[in-house]
Design a protein around this motif. Structure first.
Motif, PDB file in Angstrom:
ATOM      1  N   PRO A 124      -3.469  -5.859 -18.607  1.00 36.83           N
ATOM      2  CA  PRO A 124      -4.161  -6.503 -17.440  1.00 36.83           C
ATOM      3  C   PRO A 124      -3.881  -5.932 -15.888  1.00 36.83           C
ATOM      4  CG  PRO A 124      -2.355  -7.908 -17.915  1.00 36.83           C
ATOM      5  CD  PRO A 124      -2.709  -7.004 -19.568  1.00 36.83           C
ATOM      6  N   GLU A 125      -1.951  -5.162 -16.218  1.00 37.44           N
ATOM      7  CA  GLU A 125      -1.677  -4.659 -15.145  1.00 37.44           C
ATOM      8  C   GLU A 125      -2.415  -3.174 -14.685  1.00 37.44           C
ATOM      9  OE1 GLU A 125       1.232  -3.904 -18.243  1.00 37.44           O
ATOM     10  OE2 GLU A 125       0.251  -5.507 -17.277  1.00 37.44           O
ATOM     11  N   PHE A 126      -3.406  -2.691 -15.820  1.00 39.55           N
ATOM     12  CA  PHE A 126      -3.990  -1.179 -15.936  1.00 39.55           C
ATOM     13  C   PHE A 126      -4.877  -1.232 -15.256  1.00 39.55           C
ATOM     14  CE2 PHE A 126      -6.253   2.452 -17.340  1.00 39.55           C
ATOM     15  CZ  PHE A 126      -4.859   2.982 -17.909  1.00 39.55           C
ATOM     16  N   ASP A 127      -5.091  -0.106 -14.301  1.00 43.56           N
ATOM     17  CA  ASP A 127      -6.149   0.008 -13.514  1.00 43.56           C
ATOM     18  C   ASP A 127      -6.248   1.422 -13.381  1.00 43.56           C
ATOM     19  OD1 ASP A 127      -8.490  -0.025 -11.980  1.00 43.56           O
ATOM     20  OD2 ASP A 127      -7.535  -0.545 -10.237  1.00 43.56           O
ATOM     21  N   PHE A 128      -7.077   1.982 -13.466  1.00 43.65           N
ATOM     22  CA  PHE A 128      -7.072   3.818 -13.369  1.00 43.65           C
ATOM     23  C   PHE A 128      -8.529   3.745 -13.184  1.00 43.65           C
ATOM     24  CE2 PHE A 128      -7.554   8.171 -13.861  1.00 43.65           C
ATOM     25  CZ  PHE A 128      -7.039   8.167 -12.981  1.00 43.65           C
ATOM     26  N   SER A 153      -5.449  -3.714  -2.667  1.00 48.35           N
ATOM     27  CA  SER A 153      -5.365  -5.291  -1.662  1.00 48.35           C
ATOM     28  C   SER A 153      -5.351  -6.475  -2.188  1.00 48.35           C
ATOM     29  CB  SER A 153      -6.890  -5.172  -0.625  1.00 48.35           C
ATOM     30  OG  SER A 153      -7.535  -4.657  -2.027  1.00 48.35           O
ATOM     31  N   SER A 154      -5.368  -6.372  -3.448  1.00 48.74           N
ATOM     32  CA  SER A 154      -5.325  -7.703  -4.203  1.00 48.74           C
ATOM     33  C   SER A 154      -3.312  -7.780  -5.293  1.00 48.74           C
ATOM     34  CB  SER A 154      -5.567  -7.213  -6.193  1.00 48.74           C
ATOM     35  OG  SER A 154      -5.243  -5.886  -6.890  1.00 48.74           O
ATOM     36  N   GLU A 155      -2.297  -6.617  -4.343  1.00 49.78           N
ATOM     37  CA  GLU A 155      -1.481  -6.396  -4.439  1.00 49.78           C
ATOM     38  C   GLU A 155      -0.558  -7.724  -2.848  1.00 49.78           C
ATOM     39  OE1 GLU A 155       0.409  -3.354  -6.587  1.00 49.78           O
ATOM     40  OE2 GLU A 155      -1.191  -2.171  -7.497  1.00 49.78           O
ATOM     41  N   ILE A 156      -1.404  -7.512  -1.846  1.00 50.24           N
ATOM     42  CA  ILE A 156      -0.738  -8.034  -1.233  1.00 50.24           C
ATOM     43  C   ILE A 156      -0.518  -9.268  -1.450  1.00 50.24           C
ATOM     44  CG2 ILE A 156      -1.253  -8.502   1.422  1.00 50.24           C
ATOM     45  CD1 ILE A 156      -2.788  -6.110   1.333  1.00 50.24           C
ATOM     46  N   ALA A 157       1.058  -9.620  -0.855  1.00 48.62           N
ATOM     47  CA  ALA A 157       0.905 -11.219  -1.256  1.00 48.62           C
ATOM     48  C   ALA A 157       2.615 -11.723  -0.058  1.00 48.62           C
ATOM     49  CB  ALA A 157       1.365 -11.158  -2.574  1.00 48.62           C
ATOM     50  N   SER A 177      -8.924   1.044  -7.469  1.00 47.62           N
ATOM     51  CA  SER A 177     -10.059   1.166  -6.552  1.00 47.62           C
ATOM     52  C   SER A 177      -9.674   0.487  -4.720  1.00 47.62           C
ATOM     53  CB  SER A 177     -11.170   0.399  -7.233  1.00 47.62           C
ATOM     54  OG  SER A 177     -11.096  -0.933  -7.988  1.00 47.62           O
ATOM     55  N   LYS A 178      -9.879   0.454  -4.388  1.00 44.47           N
ATOM     56  CA  LYS A 178      -9.713  -0.067  -2.716  1.00 44.47           C
ATOM     57  C   LYS A 178     -10.574  -1.247  -2.987  1.00 44.47           C
ATOM     58  CE  LYS A 178      -9.618   4.179   0.106  1.00 44.47           C
ATOM     59  NZ  LYS A 178     -10.191   4.844   0.803  1.00 44.47           N
ATOM     60  N   ASP A 179     -11.507  -1.430  -3.958  1.00 46.65           N
ATOM     61  CA  ASP A 179     -11.844  -2.729  -3.649  1.00 46.65           C
ATOM     62  C   ASP A 179     -11.139  -3.769  -4.998  1.00 46.65           C
ATOM     63  OD1 ASP A 179     -13.875  -5.032  -3.696  1.00 46.65           O
ATOM     64  OD2 ASP A 179     -15.563  -4.064  -3.655  1.00 46.65           O
ATOM     65  N   PRO A 180     -11.268  -4.715  -5.377  1.00 46.19           N
ATOM     66  CA  PRO A 180     -11.169  -5.160  -6.518  1.00 46.19           C
ATOM     67  C   PRO A 180     -12.602  -5.893  -7.383  1.00 46.19           C
ATOM     68  CG  PRO A 180     -10.077  -7.002  -4.419  1.00 46.19           C
ATOM     69  CD  PRO A 180     -11.206  -4.862  -4.282  1.00 46.19           C
ATOM     70  N   HIS A 181     -13.056  -5.581  -6.809  1.00 47.29           N
ATOM     71  CA  HIS A 181     -14.479  -6.542  -7.378  1.00 47.29           C
ATOM     72  C   HIS A 181     -15.347  -4.906  -7.833  1.00 47.29           C
ATOM     73  CE1 HIS A 181     -13.912 -10.225  -6.259  1.00 47.29           C
ATOM     74  NE2 HIS A 181     -14.202  -9.678  -4.634  1.00 47.29           N
ATOM     75  N   SER A 182     -14.145  -3.665  -7.784  1.00 51.80           N
ATOM     76  CA  SER A 182     -14.894  -1.878  -8.533  1.00 51.80           C
ATOM     77  C   SER A 182     -13.593  -2.299  -9.111  1.00 51.80           C
ATOM     78  CB  SER A 182     -14.995  -1.358  -6.886  1.00 51.80           C
ATOM     79  OG  SER A 182     -16.649  -2.294  -6.101  1.00 51.80           O
ATOM     80  N   ARG A 183     -13.545  -2.513  -9.879  1.00 52.64           N
ATOM     81  CA  ARG A 183     -12.464  -1.932 -10.296  1.00 52.64           C
ATOM     82  C   ARG A 183     -12.679  -1.146 -11.995  1.00 52.64           C
ATOM     83  NH1 ARG A 183      -7.251  -5.640 -11.141  1.00 52.64           N
ATOM     84  NH2 ARG A 183      -6.606  -3.535 -12.681  1.00 52.64           N
ATOM     85  N   VAL A 220       0.740  -1.378   0.075  1.00 60.26           N
ATOM     86  CA  VAL A 220       0.103   0.264  -0.298  1.00 60.26           C
ATOM     87  C   VAL A 220       1.032   1.120  -0.076  1.00 60.26           C
ATOM     88  CG1 VAL A 220      -1.487   1.369   1.255  1.00 60.26           C
ATOM     89  CG2 VAL A 220      -1.706  -1.164   1.012  1.00 60.26           C
ATOM     90  N   LEU A 221       1.861   1.026   1.270  1.00 58.40           N
ATOM     91  CA  LEU A 221       2.738   2.475   1.071  1.00 58.40           C
ATOM     92  C   LEU A 221       4.016   2.842   0.077  1.00 58.40           C
ATOM     93  CD1 LEU A 221       2.449   3.035   4.586  1.00 58.40           C
ATOM     94  CD2 LEU A 221       0.526   4.009   2.895  1.00 58.40           C
ATOM     95  N   LEU A 222       4.746   1.663   0.533  1.00 56.06           N
ATOM     96  CA  LEU A 222       6.366   1.647  -0.217  1.00 56.06           C
ATOM     97  C   LEU A 222       5.795   0.567  -1.177  1.00 56.06           C
ATOM     98  CD1 LEU A 222       8.044  -0.281   2.738  1.00 56.06           C
ATOM     99  CD2 LEU A 222       7.614   2.280   2.128  1.00 56.06           C
ATOM    100  N   ARG A 223       5.651   0.328  -2.580  1.00 52.44           N
ATOM    101  CA  ARG A 223       5.701  -0.355  -3.182  1.00 52.44           C
ATOM    102  C   ARG A 223       4.817   1.106  -4.667  1.00 52.44           C
ATOM    103  NH1 ARG A 223       2.212  -5.667  -4.503  1.00 52.44           N
ATOM    104  NH2 ARG A 223       4.050  -5.998  -3.186  1.00 52.44           N
TER     105      ARG A 223
END
Length: 896
Positions: free
Chosen positions: A264-268, A442-446, A271-277, A121-124
Motif C-alpha cells: 500500500p505504501e508503494f507509489d512510483f 500531499s496525502s502525507e501531510i498530517a 504523483s502530485k495528485d493523490p487521485h492520479s497515482r 514535502v521537503l524533510l520526510r
C-alpha cells in the motif's frame, strides 16, 4: 553522586514526595536527637542540648531545604509553584490572557501548518529503501534549441548506452506513461499505466505484497503482456482478492496476466495528485527498431548509485558517456548531455522556493506575536512593581524573579500552542484541498509526531522569547523607588517605555516586510488575470478521447474515426463549433520537434531549431477563437495526398521570417520527412504550458488528416482532446457530448471533462494560493501590529493621565492633545516603515521567481504598503487619543 543516581533520587523525590518527606523528617530528627543525647552525656542539660542541636543543624526546615537543593527537587518545586501562581494570575486577568493566548495561537498555528507541509514535502524521506541513493537521470538539451530548459526526456538508444557503459549505478531503468483501456466489467475504464524496463522494482528495493515483479527477458517484444497492480487498484477493482495473481484482464483489447500486487505504501513515480497515482506497471518492450532511436525523446530514467559512489562522480561519468555519444552519433546527439538529479529534488521541483518563502513568512508572524506578548507583559510588569519590590525585600533572588515571569509566559505559550494546533488542523484541511494537484506527497501531510514535537518546541521557545525582556526588566527594578512610588499611575518607567517603543517599531517593520511580499504577489496575480492567453476560454468544454495505442492499425482509420466524432458532435443542439487537438493550451504535454526550413543550409538534427508542434482538425482555431493574422486556416481540403499545410504562430513567424511574409514558406518536420509542408496562415500566440509564461513559444499546427507514421517507428494510435464551443452552459452539454462520442465507440474512455475556464483557473491556482497564504499571514501580521500600537498608545495615555490633565489645565486644546498622542504613534510607525522597507528590498529579491510582470522592487507596491501601514497606525492610535482628549483636568490632577 553519579548522574544516574541523581536522576533516580530526583524521580523518587518527585513521584513519592510524601514518603520521601517523611523519611527525611525522621532522619533529620534522629540526627538532632543523637547530637542532643551526646551533649547530655557530657553533662549539658536536656533543654540546652536540644537548643544547641537546633543551632547546629540550622532548624529542621532549613536542613530539609538544603537536602531538596542537593537532590534537585527544590527547582522542580519552585517551577511548579510558579506555574500554579501563573495560572491563578492568568485566570484573574481574562482579557489579558485571552489577548496573549490568541496572538500566540495565531503565530504558532501558522508555523505548525506550514511546517506540516514542509515536513511532508521537503524533510520526510521518500518511501523507498535508502532514498538518498536514488537518482533521476535526464537529458540536458542544447540550449540553442531549448533555451531555459534544463532537463529533457530520454531516447531509447541513449538510455541503453548509459546503462551499458556506466560503472556508477547498481541499476538503471527507463519508464514511460500511458493510458490503457480496461474492459470486461461494463463501462470501459482508463488505467494509468507505467511501462518500465526490467529492474525498476529492484532499483527501488520494492517487494510486492503478492506475487512478483518483472523478470529478466520480460521486457522483450512478445513477453510483455504482464502487469503488476497497485494496492489501491487491487483493493478497489478486485476487492482485495488474494487469488488475483495469475488472472487475466483485458487491456486495449489484449489479455494481460496479473503477476503481482504492490504494497500500500508503494507509489512510483510519486504523483502530485493523490487521485492520479499509477494503477499498474507493465514491462517496457522496445522492438529492435525502437532500440535504435536516438532523436525521439519520450522516457524518464531512474537509477540507484552504487555504495561509495557520489553524485559528482556519477555525473562526471555521464558527461564522459554523453561526449562519446555526441562524437559517435553527431546527427542525433550533438549538444545533448545527461544530468543526474537526486530523486527528492526531482520530486519537489519548483515547490521548494514557495514553501521556504511561506516558512519565512510564518516565522515573521511568530516574531510579531512574540513582540506583541512581550509588550503586554512589559505593561503588566509596571503594574506589579510593588509586588516585585516586596518579594525582593523578603529575599527573592533575581533568578527567582526571572523564573517566575518566564514561567507565566511559558504557560501562555503552551496554551497558545494547544489552540494553535486547532487552527493548524483546519488550515491544513484547506491547504490540502486546494493544493492536492500541486504539492507532491500531499496525502502525507498530517499533524504527526514530528509536527507535534515541533509545535511543543516552538511553544516553549516562544514563551521564553516573549518573557525574557519583561523578566529582565522586572528583575532590574529599583527596590526603593518601587516601594516609594507604590502603584501610582505617574510612576516613571523610561526604560520600559523605550523597550515597548522598540517592540512596536519591530512589529511595524516585520509587518511591512510581509505586506510588501503579499502586495507583490497580489500585483503579479492581477497582471496574470489580465493576461491574454491567446484564446477565448468562455463557453468551451473539453474532454480527452483516450484512444488505445492498438485501436487503429493505420493513420487513415484514426482520421476517419475523429471525422465521425466531429460530425456527430457538431450536429448536437447548442454546439457552435468543435475541433480536436493532441495537446490543449495550458497542459504542457505536447510535442517539441525539430524542423528544417527550405532555403536554409542543411544541418544535423541537434542543430535544427525546435518548435512546439500541435496536431489539429479543421474547426479547432474557430472553436478556441484563436485569431487568424494572415493567410487562411486549415480546412477540409488539407488531407493526405494534397500539399502539406501548416499554420504557424506569430512568434514563430517573427523568429524564422522576421522581414518576410511567412505565408507560402516551406518547411519539413524532422520526424515526418516524407512531406514538405507549406505555411498557409499565421495565428496569434497562445499560452502553451502555463499562464505565467514570460515569452511566447514558437508553435506549428498541422492537420490531423495529414498525419503519418513517425520516422523510425511503427504506427500507434493515440488519443486527442475534443474542444467544443457552446451557446449554453458548457458542462450542461457535456453528457450529450459524451453520449455522441460513445455512440461511435462505446469502449473508448472519456477523461478530464472540464471547461477551459477551469483550465485557466487551474493554471493560476498555485500563484493564487501562494498569494492568499502570504496575504493571510501579512494580514495577521498587520492585525498584531495594530494591537501592539493600540496597546502601547493606550498604556501611554493611562500613564500620562496626570500630565495630560496639567496640559489641559494650562490651556492645551483638544486638538493639541490629539496631536500629542497621534504624533507618537506615527513616529513609531514611520521608523518601523523605514526599517521594514530596507528589509523588504532585500527579501523581495528572493521572490523574483514567483512574480510575473512585476519587479521585486516595484515602487507602487512599496509606497502603497507604507501608506497602508501609516493609515492603520493612525487608526490604531485614534481611540486612545480620543480618550486622552476627554480627560477632565480636575479628576486627572487627583489621579494617583
Amino acid at each position: 553522586m553519579t548522574l544516574g543516581s541523581r536522576i533516580r533520587s530526583w524521580l523518587r523525590a518527585t513521584v513519592q514526595r510524601s514518603r520521601v518527606e517523611s523519611e527525611m523528617d525522621a532522619e533529620l530528627r534522629f540526627h538532632m536527637e543523637a547530637y542532643a543525647d551526646d551533649l547530655v552525656r557530657r553533662g549539658v542539660a536536656r533543654e540546652e542540648a536540644l537548643r544547641r542541636a537546633r543551632l547546629e543543624f540550622g532548624g529542621i526546615e532549613n536542613a530539609k531545604e538544603e537536602c531538596r537543593e542537593a537532590r534537585g527537587v527544590h527547582l522542580a518545586e519552585t517551577v511548579l509553584q510558579d506555574l500554579r501562581y501563573g495560572a491563578r494570575t492568568m485566570l484573574r486577568s481574562p482579557a489579558f490572557t485571552a489577548t496573549a493566548v490568541l496572538a500566540l495561537a495565531l503565530g504558532i498555528g501558522a508555523n505548525t501548518a506550514i511546517f506540516s507541509v514542509v515536513n511532508a514535502v521537503l524533510l520526510r524521506p521518500l518511501p523507498y529503501d535508502q532514498p538518498e541513493r536514488l537518482i533521476q537521470v535526464w537529458h540536458s538539451p542544447p540550449q540553442r534549441s531549448f533555451p531555459g530548459m534544463p532537463t529533457f526526456t530520454v531516447s531509447p538508444a541513449n538510455f541503453l548506452d548509459w546503462r551499458k557503459q556506466n560503472h556508477s549505478f547498481q541499476g538503471m531503468s527507463a519508464y514511460g506513461f500511458g493510458r490503457y483501456t480496461l474492459t470486461g466489467s461494463g463501462h470501459p475504464e482508463a488505467i494509468r499505466m507505467v511501462a518500465a524496463t526490467v529492474g525498476l522494482f529492484s532499483i527501488l528495493h520494492a517487494q510486492p505484497l503478492l506475487g512478483r515483479g518483472f523478470l529478466d527477458g520480460e521486457d522483450e517484444p512478445g513477453r510483455e503482456h504482464e502487469v503488476v497492480l497497485s494496492y489501491g487498484f487491487w483493493h478497489s477493482y478486485f476487492t482485495g482478492n488474494p487469488d488475483v495473481v495469475g488472472k487475466n484482464i483485458q487491456l486495449n483489447g489484449q489479455a494481460f496476466t496479473v503477476i503481482g500486487v504492490m504494497r500500500p505504501e508503494f507509489d512510483f513515480p510519486i504523483s502530485k495528485d493523490p487521485h492520479s497515482r499509477t494503477q499498474m506497471w507493465k514491462p517496457l518492450a522496445w522492438t529492435d527498431q525502437e532500440r535504435a532511436i536516438r532523436g525521439d525523446h519520450n522516457y524518464a530514467v531512474i537509477a540507484r548509485l552504487k555504495d561509495g559512489v557520489t553524485l559528482r562522480q556519477a555525473q562526471a561519468e555521464l558527461d564522459a558517456i554523453s561526449n562519446r555519444l555526441a562524437q559517435d552519433y553527431p546527427d542525433d546527439n550533438k549538444g545533448w548531455g545527461a544530468i543526474a538529479i537526486p530523486l527528492r529534488d526531482d520530486v519537489v521541483g519548483d515547490v521548494r522556493p514557495v514553501l521556504l518563502i511561506l516558512l519565512g513568512a510564518v516565522t515573521l508572524v511568530l516574531l510579531i506575536a512574540c513582540a506583541n506578548v512581550a509588550n503586554l507583559m512589559l505593561a503588566r510588569a509596571l503594574s506589579r512593581r510593588k509586588e516585585v519590590a516586596v518579594r525582593t525585600a523578603l529575599g527573592a533572588t533575581r533568578r527567582r524573579l526571572l523564573q517566575q515571569v518566564i514561567s507565566e509566559t511559558l504557560l501562555l505559550a503552551c496554551a497558545g500552542g494547544a489552540l494553535g494546533l486547532v487552527f493548524a488542523h483546519y488550515s491544513l484541511v484547506l491547504m490540502v484541498n486546494f493544493l492536492a494537484q500541486w504539492l507532491p506527497r500531499s496525502s502525507e501531510i498530517a499533524l504527526d509526531g514530528w509536527v507535534l514535537a515541533f509545535t511543543l518546541g516552538i511553544s516553549l521557545l516562544t514563551g521564553f522569547a516573549a518573557g525574557l525582556l519583561p523578566a529582565l526588566h522586572m528583575a532590574k527594578s529599583d527596590l526603593n523607588q518601587a516601594l516609594k512610588q507604590g502603584l501610582g499611575r505617574t510612576a516613571a518607567d523610561s526604560s520600559g517605555s523605550r523597550m515597548r517603543d522598540l517592540l512596536v517599531v519591530s512589529e511595524v517593520a516585520l509587518s511591512l516586510m510581509l505586506l510588501t511580499g503579499a502586495g507583490l504577489l497580489i500585483r503579479s496575480l492581477w497582471v496574470l488575470h489580465n493576461v491574454n492567453p491567446g484564446f477565448d476560454a468562455h463557453g468551451v468544454v473539453t474532454m480527452n478521447v483516450s484512444i488505445p495505442t492498438n485501436q487503429f492499425t493505420e493513420p487513415a482509420q484514426q482520421i476517419r474515426y475523429f471525422a465521425r466524432v466531429l460530425d456527430r458532435v457538431r450536429n448536437l443542439p447548442g454546439v457552435q463549433s468543435a475541433g480536436v487537438i493532441d495537446s490543449l493550451p495550458l497542459s504542457d504535454d505536447g510535442s517539441h520537434q525539430p524542423i528544417s526550413l527550405e532555403g536554409r543550409p542543411a544541418t544535423a538534427m541537434a542543430d535544427m531549431p525546435e518548435v512546439e508542434v500541435r496536431l489539429i482538425s479543421p474547426g479547432y482555431m474557430d472553436t478556441m477563437h484563436i485569431p487568424l493574422l494572415s493567410g487562411r486556416e486549415l480546412d477540409d481540403s488539407d488531407v493526405a495526398g494534397r500539399v502539406g499545410a501548416v499554420l504557424v504562430s506569430e512568434s514563430m513567424a517573427k523568429s524564422f521570417w522576421p522581414q518576410e511574409d511567412p505565408v507560402g514558406k516551406r518547411l519539413t518536420l524532422y520526424f515526418f520527412p516524407e512531406l514538405t509542408r507549406v505555411v498557409v496562415g499565421v495565428v496569434a500566440d497562445v499560452k502553451i504550458s502555463a499562464m505565467n509564461e514570460t515569452q511566447p513559444q514558437a508553435t506549428l499546427y498541422f492537420p490531423l488528416a495529414q498525419i503519418s507514421t513517425a520516422r523510425g517507428e511503427s504506427w500507434r494510435s493515440f488519443g486527442m482532446k475534443l474542444a467544443v464551443r457552446t451557446n449554453a452552459a458548457p458542462l450542461g452539454v457535456a453528457p450529450a457530448l459524451a453520449g455522441a462520442v460513445r455512440e461511435i465507440d462505446a469502449d473508448v474512455p472519456l477523461l478530464n471533462i472540464r471547461t477551459m475556464d477551469d483550465s485557466v483557473s487551474a493554471s493560476l491556482s498555485p500563484a493564487r494560493f501562494t498569494m492568499l497564504l502570504l496575504g493571510a499571514f501579512a494580514g495577521l501580521a498587520l492585525l498584531l501590529a495594530v494591537v501592539g500600537i493600540y496597546s502601547v498608545m493606550s498604556y501611554a495615555v493611562s500613564r500620562r493621565t496626570n500630565e495630560i490633565g496639567i496640559r489641559v489645565a494650562l490651556g492645551a486644546s483638544r486638538g493639541e492633545v490629539l496631536l500629542l498622542i497621534v504624533r507618537q504613534a506615527l513616529l513609531l510607525a514611520l521608523i518601523g516603515s523605514v526599517i521594514g522597507m530596507v528589509g523588504a528590498l532585500s527579501l523581495s529579491r528572493l521572490m523574483a521567481s514567483q512574480l510575473y510582470g512585476v519587479r521585486p522592487t516595484d515602487p507602487v507596491t512599496f509606497v502603497a504598503v507604507a501608506a497602508l501601514l501609516m493609515i492603520v497606525s493612525l487608526a490604531a492610535s485614534y481611540i486612545p487619543a480620543r480618550r486622552a482628549m476627554r480627560v477632565d483636568p480636575m479628576i486627572a490632577l487627583r489621579y494617583e
